[in-house]
Scaffold this motif. Structure first.
Motif, mmCIF file in Angstrom:
data_model
loop_
_atom_site.group_PDB
_atom_site.id
_atom_site.type_symbol
_atom_site.label_atom_id
_atom_site.label_comp_id
_atom_site.label_asym_id
_atom_site.label_seq_id
_atom_site.Cartn_x
_atom_site.Cartn_y
_atom_site.Cartn_z
ATOM 1 N N ARG A 181 1.032 -1.270 0.115
ATOM 2 C CA ARG A 181 0.139 -0.019 0.021
ATOM 3 C C ARG A 181 1.110 1.157 0.021
ATOM 4 N NH1 ARG A 181 -5.357 -0.682 4.038
ATOM 5 N NH2 ARG A 181 -5.958 -2.606 3.228
ATOM 6 N N LYS A 182 0.151 2.298 -0.442
ATOM 7 C CA LYS A 182 0.950 3.531 -0.637
ATOM 8 C C LYS A 182 0.454 4.538 0.422
ATOM 9 C CE LYS A 182 -1.585 5.684 -4.271
ATOM 10 N NZ LYS A 182 -1.414 6.352 -5.458
ATOM 11 N N TYR A 186 -9.715 4.745 -4.581
ATOM 12 C CA TYR A 186 -8.838 4.612 -3.787
ATOM 13 C C TYR A 186 -8.787 3.239 -2.802
ATOM 14 C CZ TYR A 186 -8.907 9.615 -4.360
ATOM 15 O OH TYR A 186 -9.061 11.088 -4.833
ATOM 16 N N GLY A 237 -3.094 2.935 4.409
ATOM 17 C CA GLY A 237 -2.737 3.252 3.021
ATOM 18 C C GLY A 237 -3.546 2.556 1.960
ATOM 19 N N PHE A 259 -1.804 7.492 2.297
ATOM 20 C CA PHE A 259 -2.835 7.988 1.573
ATOM 21 C C PHE A 259 -3.348 9.257 2.629
ATOM 22 C CE2 PHE A 259 -7.696 8.546 1.643
ATOM 23 C CZ PHE A 259 -7.870 8.881 0.247
ATOM 24 N N LEU A 281 -4.127 0.826 -2.298
ATOM 25 C CA LEU A 281 -3.222 0.130 -3.009
ATOM 26 C C LEU A 281 -2.882 1.030 -4.512
ATOM 27 C CD1 LEU A 281 -5.375 -3.232 -3.122
ATOM 28 C CD2 LEU A 281 -3.351 -2.731 -2.410
ATOM 29 N N ASP A 282 -1.729 0.830 -5.202
ATOM 30 C CA ASP A 282 -1.255 1.654 -6.081
ATOM 31 C C ASP A 282 -1.514 0.944 -7.368
ATOM 32 O OD1 ASP A 282 -0.208 3.690 -7.730
ATOM 33 O OD2 ASP A 282 1.741 3.409 -7.094
ATOM 34 N N PRO A 337 -2.007 0.598 -11.234
ATOM 35 C CA PRO A 337 -2.109 1.567 -12.406
ATOM 36 C C PRO A 337 -3.352 1.508 -13.321
ATOM 37 C CG PRO A 337 -0.151 -0.029 -12.462
ATOM 38 C CD PRO A 337 -1.318 -0.528 -11.340
ATOM 39 N N ASP A 338 -3.709 2.771 -13.826
ATOM 40 C CA ASP A 338 -4.908 2.777 -14.615
ATOM 41 C C ASP A 338 -5.172 1.567 -15.593
ATOM 42 O OD1 ASP A 338 -7.216 4.745 -14.813
ATOM 43 O OD2 ASP A 338 -6.526 4.512 -16.922
#
Length: 165
Positions: free
Chosen positions: A4-5, A51, A141, A7, A143-144, A146-147
């Motif tokens: 996780r990143k 998010y 945090g 937030f 999750l990062d 990608p689109d």
């Protein structure tokens, strides 16, 4: 579970209290409020959480702006929405082979007032201390993802959801 990143919860809270309703703007296709839509019909929309704290974390919401479960929905409207929540839970279980599906409604008149349900698959094998509230809290945090991966995930969940019709 995926890394996780951090937030910025304070910035998020400022944003939701000062911005237009994010679900109404999503339904209206306004720029800046795009989300990955999983499914929609005349009454409701299902989309990925922008998010996410768990892969496949979705929201189910009526398209019309409704704020109060007890007074803004008839019993029939509520049951139709819950049928969508159940169908989504079945699709998520299928796509993610989840141990459990978490379902909760959040928001208040002060922020994220538009009624919605979070539906999130808990992966198998998550340590007990990282389950339940811990797994859902953005304070731990997000999750990062990608689109392009979010778009593919929305399509996969959407296909499973449609197949359950």
């Amino acid at each position: 579970m995926r890394e996780r990143k951090p937030f910025d919860l304070a910035a998020y809270n400022r944003q939701v209290r000062g911005a237009p309703c994010f679900i109404c703007t999503l339904v209206a296709s306004k720029p800046g409020y795009t989300h990955h839509v999983v499914a929609e019909d005349d009454e409701a929309i299902v989309f990925l959480n922008k998010y996410p704290t768990l892969r496949g974390h979705c929201l189910v919401s009526p398209k019309q702006h409704r704020e109060d479960l007890a007074s803004d929905l008839s019993a029939e409207e509520y049951l139709r929405l819950q049928a969508r929540v159940h169908r989504l839970a079945r699709a998520l279980k299928q796509v993610f082979d989840a141990e459990r599906i978490y379902v909760l409604s959040l928001g208040s008149k002060q922020g994220n007032a538009h009624l919605h349900w979070h539906v999130a698959p808990l992966p198998k094998g998550v340590a007990p201390e990282q389950q339940q509230y811990h797994a859902l809290m953005a304070e731990n945090g997000v999750l990062d993802i990608p689109d392009a991966e979010m778009a593919a995930m929305a399509r996969e969940i959407g296909a499973a959801y449609a197949a359950l019709a």
